[in-house]
Design a protein around this motif. Sequence first.
Motif, PDB file in Angstrom:
ATOM      1  N   ARG A 165     -11.456  83.462 -21.575  1.00 37.68           N
ATOM      2  CA  ARG A 165     -12.748  83.299 -20.895  1.00 37.68           C
ATOM      3  C   ARG A 165     -13.767  82.511 -21.724  1.00 37.68           C
ATOM      4  O   ARG A 165     -14.768  82.048 -21.196  1.00 37.68           O
ATOM      5  CB  ARG A 165     -13.365  84.667 -20.562  1.00 37.68           C
ATOM      6  CG  ARG A 165     -12.620  85.466 -19.520  1.00 37.68           C
ATOM      7  CD  ARG A 165     -13.443  86.671 -19.091  1.00 37.68           C
ATOM      8  NE  ARG A 165     -12.681  87.607 -18.289  1.00 37.68           N
ATOM      9  CZ  ARG A 165     -12.519  87.528 -16.970  1.00 37.68           C
ATOM     10  NH1 ARG A 165     -13.071  86.520 -16.305  1.00 37.68           N
ATOM     11  NH2 ARG A 165     -11.810  88.429 -16.314  1.00 37.68           N
ATOM     12  N   LEU A 176     -19.098  82.229 -21.329  1.00 35.25           N
ATOM     13  CA  LEU A 176     -17.915  82.917 -20.821  1.00 35.25           C
ATOM     14  C   LEU A 176     -17.648  82.490 -19.379  1.00 35.25           C
ATOM     15  O   LEU A 176     -18.566  82.445 -18.558  1.00 35.25           O
ATOM     16  CB  LEU A 176     -18.091  84.432 -20.879  1.00 35.25           C
ATOM     17  CG  LEU A 176     -18.137  85.054 -22.283  1.00 35.25           C
ATOM     18  CD1 LEU A 176     -18.395  86.549 -22.188  1.00 35.25           C
ATOM     19  CD2 LEU A 176     -16.837  84.804 -23.023  1.00 35.25           C
ATOM     20  N   SER A 177     -16.383  82.219 -19.087  1.00 34.09           N
ATOM     21  CA  SER A 177     -15.993  81.815 -17.741  1.00 34.09           C
ATOM     22  C   SER A 177     -15.747  83.021 -16.850  1.00 34.09           C
ATOM     23  O   SER A 177     -15.434  84.125 -17.324  1.00 34.09           O
ATOM     24  CB  SER A 177     -14.714  80.974 -17.816  1.00 34.09           C
ATOM     25  OG  SER A 177     -14.203  80.709 -16.527  1.00 34.09           O
ATOM     26  N   TYR A 179     -13.281  82.950 -15.029  1.00 33.57           N
ATOM     27  CA  TYR A 179     -11.838  82.813 -14.828  1.00 33.57           C
ATOM     28  C   TYR A 179     -11.075  82.960 -16.137  1.00 33.57           C
ATOM     29  O   TYR A 179     -11.648  82.877 -17.212  1.00 33.57           O
ATOM     30  CB  TYR A 179     -11.528  81.459 -14.182  1.00 33.57           C
ATOM     31  CG  TYR A 179     -12.236  81.296 -12.871  1.00 33.57           C
ATOM     32  CD1 TYR A 179     -11.739  81.872 -11.711  1.00 33.57           C
ATOM     33  CD2 TYR A 179     -13.439  80.598 -12.799  1.00 33.57           C
ATOM     34  CE1 TYR A 179     -12.407  81.760 -10.510  1.00 33.57           C
ATOM     35  CE2 TYR A 179     -14.122  80.484 -11.590  1.00 33.57           C
ATOM     36  CZ  TYR A 179     -13.597  81.065 -10.453  1.00 33.57           C
ATOM     37  OH  TYR A 179     -14.277  80.962  -9.263  1.00 33.57           O
ATOM     38  N   GLN A 180      -9.762  83.187 -16.000  1.00 39.83           N
ATOM     39  CA  GLN A 180      -8.875  83.282 -17.151  1.00 39.83           C
ATOM     40  C   GLN A 180      -7.711  82.316 -16.927  1.00 39.83           C
ATOM     41  O   GLN A 180      -6.640  82.704 -16.467  1.00 39.83           O
ATOM     42  CB  GLN A 180      -8.348  84.709 -17.305  1.00 39.83           C
ATOM     43  CG  GLN A 180      -9.413  85.726 -17.673  1.00 39.83           C
ATOM     44  CD  GLN A 180      -8.847  87.138 -17.645  1.00 39.83           C
ATOM     45  OE1 GLN A 180      -8.720  87.738 -16.596  1.00 39.83           O
ATOM     46  NE2 GLN A 180      -8.512  87.658 -18.819  1.00 39.83           N
TER      47      GLN A 180
END
Length: 251
Positions: A165, A176-177, A179-180
């Motif tokens: 992330r 931080l996203s 998504y992963q």
Amino acid sequence: MTTLPKRLGYMAADDANNFVGSIVTLIEDLPFLDELEGMFDDFQNRNRVMGEGEMKYYALCHLARVATLKACTASMRQHTSDGFSSSRQATDAAFYAVMMSIGRMTEDQYLNDFKHRNTLQGKIRKEIEKSGLPADIPPIVVALQTVFYSHSKHAHADPMALANRVIQHPGGKVSLSFYQAIEDDADFRYFFLGMLWVGGMCLKAFVDIQQSVFGEDVTSFDARITAFKAKMIAQRQAIGVFPDKGVEYGF
């Protein structure tokens, strides 16, 4: 007229883009999802009158099926932890069904006894570790427990939920996203195939229950699941993931 919140709109659009991109990566693997869904569909829609007490197994089988689909779609949208969490829910459904089928849990305990339901995995695991597999517990429970414990960490807010992330921006800024992303296509395909593998394992548990509890001839379903498993192993080996592990691994 109510409008969609801006952030939610952005996220929905990103989800759609991720999903489309995943289709390209998984183009050779998606037929396995169709095959698994076909087996679930045929198994759940057999033309017969249900036996006494069978409805709970039907419902839990449906839950395992839906959770497997959720795991696949979450993975394709780059919500990796959500995918593993849903896959764990599928194994929960199969585990509880098996426990009820062998008398280790009653339907009332499943519905109403929070403590029994949420400590049963640990009790069975300790029993197996201490004395080996008890005579009344089918071997597939070991496979279900392996998945349950390996996926459990993804269902909580621990460091694994933060994997992939972190975004490093020019100048040192970090964010931080939502998504992963799995950057390696082979890993991404392996995770996706793993969700399907777990779904097939859960289906096998329910097929076995029909034979052991209700005396149903499940030969055709066993054959289809065995063929499905063999093809998935071949696919995994073809993309270079654990190429030396054969059909003896898993369920």
